[in-house]
Enzyme design. Sequence first.
Site, PDB file in Angstrom:
ATOM      1  N   GLY A  72      22.594  -3.982  16.102  1.00  0.00           N
ATOM      2  CA  GLY A  72      22.320  -5.234  16.811  1.00  0.00           C
ATOM      3  C   GLY A  72      22.672  -6.458  15.983  1.00  0.00           C
ATOM      4  CB  ALA A  73      21.655  -8.847  14.397  1.00  0.00           C
ATOM      5  CD  GLU A 125      17.757  -7.015   7.472  1.00  0.00           C
ATOM      6  OE1 GLU A 125      18.399  -6.737   8.507  1.00  0.00           O
ATOM      7  OE2 GLU A 125      17.110  -6.153   6.838  1.00  0.00           O
ATOM      8  CD  GLU A 144      18.500  -8.807  12.524  1.00  0.00           C
ATOM      9  OE1 GLU A 144      18.333  -8.587  11.316  1.00  0.00           O
ATOM     10  OE2 GLU A 144      18.471  -7.896  13.389  1.00  0.00           O
ATOM     11  CD  GLU A 167      14.760  -2.866   9.987  1.00  0.00           C
ATOM     12  OE1 GLU A 167      14.370  -3.557  10.949  1.00  0.00           O
ATOM     13  OE2 GLU A 167      15.705  -3.221   9.246  1.00  0.00           O
TER      14      GLU A 167
HETATM   15  N1  TRP Z   1      18.568  -4.205   9.263  1.00  0.00           N
HETATM   16  C1  TRP Z   1      19.240  -4.274  10.534  1.00  0.00           C
HETATM   17  C2  TRP Z   1      18.173  -4.671  11.527  1.00  0.00           C
HETATM   18  O1  TRP Z   1      17.378  -3.920  11.965  1.00  0.00           O
HETATM   19  C3  TRP Z   1      19.855  -2.966  10.919  1.00  0.00           C
HETATM   20  C4  TRP Z   1      21.310  -2.822  10.771  1.00  0.00           C
HETATM   21  C5  TRP Z   1      22.270  -3.751  10.962  1.00  0.00           C
HETATM   22  C6  TRP Z   1      22.008  -1.625  10.464  1.00  0.00           C
HETATM   23  N2  TRP Z   1      23.492  -3.197  10.787  1.00  0.00           N
HETATM   24  C7  TRP Z   1      23.370  -1.920  10.478  1.00  0.00           C
HETATM   25  C8  TRP Z   1      21.601  -0.344  10.163  1.00  0.00           C
HETATM   26  C9  TRP Z   1      24.318  -0.938  10.221  1.00  0.00           C
HETATM   27  C10 TRP Z   1      22.544   0.623   9.909  1.00  0.00           C
HETATM   28  C11 TRP Z   1      23.893   0.327   9.924  1.00  0.00           C
HETATM   29  O2  TRP Z   1      17.996  -5.785  11.801  1.00  0.00           O
HETATM   30 ZN    ZN Z   2      15.511  -5.048  11.284  1.00  0.00          ZN
END
Ligand code: TRP
Ligand code: ZN
Length: 864
Positions: free
Chosen positions: A267-268, A270, A304, A326
Site C-alpha cells: 500500500g505504502a 513509511e 504511514e 504494524e
Molecule cells: N511498512 C509498510 C506499511 O505497512 C509495508 C510495506 C510497504 C511493505 N512496502 C512493502 C512490506 C514492501 C513488504 C514489502 O505501511
Molecule cells: Zn505499516
Amino acid sequence: MLDVLTAPAVPAVKRREAYLPPAWLVPEVALDIALDPATTRVHARLNVTRNAAPGEPLRLDGDGLTPLAVRVDGVAINDWRIEHDQLVIPLAGDAHVVETEVEIAPDRNTQLMGLYSSGGNLCTQCEAEGFRRITFFPDRPDVLATYRVRMTAEKARYPVLLANGDPIAQGDNADGTHWAEWHDPFPKPSYLFALVAGDLACNRGTYVTRSGREVELGIWVREADLPKTDHALDALKTSMAWDERVYGREYDLDVFNIVAVDDFNFGAMENKGLNIFNSRYILADADTATDYDYDAIATVVAHEYFHNWSGNRVTCRDWFQLSLKEGFTVFRDQGFSADQGSAAVKRIEDVRGLRASQFPEDSGPLAHPVRPESYQEIANFYTSTIYNKGAELIRMMATILGPVKFRAACDLYFDRFDGTAATCEDFVACMEEAGDVDLARFRLWYSQAGTPRVSASLVHDGGRATLRLAQHVPPTPGQSDKQPMVLPLRLRLFGAETGEPLGPEQLVLLDGTSESIVFDGIAERPVLSINRGFSAPVTIESDRTAADLAFLARHDDDPFARYEAMQQLMLDTLVAGTLEGRASHQAVIDAVADTLDNPALDPAFIAEAVLLPSESFIGDQLMTVDPEAVYRAREALRGDLGRALAERWRYIYETNASTAPYEYTPAAKAARRIRSVALGYIAASGASDAAALAFRQFERADNMTDRQGALTVLVSGDSDLREAALDIFYNRYAGNSLVLDKWFQTQALSSRTDTPAAVAALAEHPDFTLANPNRARSLIGAFAVNQRAFNVADGTGYRFLADQLIALDRLNPQTAAKLLPPLGRWRRFDPARAALMRAELERIVGTPGLSKDVFEQASKSLEG
Ligand code: TRP
Ligand code: ZN
C-alpha cells in the site's frame, strides 16, 4: 537479464530464538549515488564500530551485488570474501571507515524491491530487505545509522531529487546533470531509507506543530495528477493534528514528503520524512475514486504518518517483532478513521475485514502467531495476522487498561524506547507497568496462533441468571495443544419483555477454560449481549435463538452488537439454507424491515446492518464448503428480501438520490451507500426494470461511487446493458490505470457462471499485465476471492491461478506469493476440489527456479 532466482531446495529457516545483537554497528552512512536507469553507481561510506568480541569480521548483506571496490580506512583491500550473500571484511580494530562501490540496474528490477523504475521515475522500496539490493550493508532493523545522501542525475529527465530528512545543498554540473544532498539527523534502520528521482509536480502545504515547528508538506505526483492530491494532503494535516491531540506525538523534521508511484508491491511505505505510496492510496477525485477509495486514502496516509513514531522513532529489533510497529500502527489508524465519521461503521468494517482475511489465515495452513517463531521469507509475514490481529491485541490491552492508563503506557513506551529498536515484549511490559496490571497470561496472544472459540450459554432460574463461558483454542500448524487465553469480553443483559438493560455493561476477563458468572435480581428473562464492540477477536457460539438475535438487533444499545446480532441471524439462516436447501427467511426479513424503519438509526449504520454476510464467510461456517449451495442459499435470501421489502428499497433508492454535486461528507457518503445497497436488493428481487435503473444510474452519475455501484450490479446480471456499460466505462477511462483496475476487478468479482472463462480472457486483454502489481491483483487477486467462480468444480479456476502465479513469480516473487493463499484452503473443500487444488500446489512447488517466497507459501499450504 532477469535476476536469476536460485532458490535452494529448502530455503534456510530463520528463528526468533536465534537472535544475536549485531557484531558491528554503523553510526554513520554516506551514500553517493550516480543515478541512471540502466546503470546506477552506488558508493557507500560506512563508519563502523565493533559491538562484539574482537575477531568477528564485518558482514554486509548484499543481494545481487558485486563489489567493484572495497576500501578500509581509505585503502583498497583484497582480503574480502563473499559468503552466503554477505560481503565479509576482516577488520582488526574497533572502529573503521569502510567504503564499497557497486553498480545496479533499476530498469531491470521487476521485483520492485531496492531501487527501481516506475513510470519513468526512479524510486526505492527497502522494507524489509531491499536495501541490500542497493548497497552492501548490515540490513537488519537493529542497526541504526544517520544517513547523508548525495544523488546525481540527468537534470532534464530527473529534475526532482528527494531523500530522507532535510535537503542540505544542491547544484548543477556542466554535463547536464545536477545533484542534491540530503541529511537525516534521526538514526534509522536501513529499511527506512528512500530516495526518489523524477519529473514530478508538487502539491505543497504547511503544518505548524503544537510546539510551533513549521513543517513543509509536499505530495509529489506526475503533473497531470496534481488535481487529485488535495484529499491526501488534507488527510495528512488531519493525521498530524490527530496524533498530537490523541497520542501527544509531534512531527520532528522540517519537511514531510509523499511520492505516489504506480508500481508498488504494497500500500505504502513509511520511509523517514519521505513516504512512498502506491498511487491508488493518493490519487482521488469524484470522477475516478469511490467513497471507499477516499476512506482508504485517509487511512493509509494516516497509517504511514503515524509510523513516524510507532515504527521510525521506535523501531523493531528484528522482523519477528513486526507487529510491534504494524499492529500498533493499524490500531492507531483505526482510531483516527473512527474519529472522522461513524465509529460504529468503522468498527463494523474492520471486523468484517478481519473475518474476511485474518480468520481464514488463522484456521489454515499458513496460520502463525502475531509474533512468529520462524520464517523462510520475511516478505510472506506482512499478513493480516501481523497487521489486523496485531491491532486487536493492542485494542484488548487498551480495553483492559482503560483510556487514561493506556495513554500513559503509550507515553512510557515512546519515551523509554525513543531512538531504539524494541520488541513486542517491551511494549507489553510498558502496558503492564503504567497500567498497573498483570499481563503475564495475556502474552499468549503473541505466541499462540488460532482464533479462540467461546461458547456462551445463559440459564435463568428464579431471580438468578447464570452465564457459562468456555473457551477453546483450535490447533494450528506446529501448535497442537493450546493454553486458554485471556479474553476481555464486554457484555450486558437485556430484559426480553421490557427491552431494557438489566444492569450496566461489564467487562469480563475470561482467562480459564471455563467460568460461570452469576447475575442476581434478574426478574425477567434475560437476553445476552456479548463481545460488544468486538472486544476480543474470537468466535462466539451461543445458544441464543433466532428470536433472541432479532430482539438484540432491535434493542441492543451497542451498535456493533446490534449489527452482530443481525449478522448472526442471517448467518444461521444462510447456513441452514445451504445445508438443507431451504430455510425460513421470515425472521431475517422482519429484522431487516425493522432496521430500515428505525428513524433513530444512522443511515450509514443501516446500510451495513442490512447487508448479508459474504459467500466466503458463510463458507467458513461449514465443515465442507459447497460453493454452489452457499451461492444459491444467499441468492434465495437476497431475492426474498428484495421482493418482501420491495417498496422500502424503492423508497430508499429514490429518496437518497443526490441533487447536489458530489461531496465527500459523512451524510452524502451514507446516502450513496444505502442507495447502492437498495439497488442491489432491487436487482436481487428480479424486478424487470432493475437493469434499466442501474444503467440510468451508471450514465447519470457524477461520481465513481455511483458509477461503479451501478456497474457492479450490471456485471453480475445478464441484461444487454451489461456489455454496453463495460464498454462505456472502458472507453471513458482508457489510459487511467487505477480506474481500469476497477474495470478488471468488477468483472473478476461477477457472480455469473461464465466468470472463470471471462477472467481467463481478460488475462489476454492488451491492458492486462503482470508487471504492475495493482493490475495483477485487480484481476487474479479479485478472482481468487470470488468463492463461487474460483472454486468452479472442474478446477479451471485453480489452474488459472497457478499459471498466473508461476508466470508472475519470475518477475515479482513477493506479489506472486501474496496471491497463493486461496489455493491452500483445500482442506475446507470436498475431496475432488481438494485434489485439484493440491495438484496445482504440487505443480507450483515443482517449478524450476521458484522463488523462496512462493516456495514457502506453497510448501506450507501442502503440509499445514
Ligand atoms: N511498512 C509498510 C506499511 O505497512 C509495508 C510495506 C510497504 C511493505 N512496502 C512493502 C512490506 C514492501 C513488504 C514489502 O505501511
Ligand atoms: Zn505499516
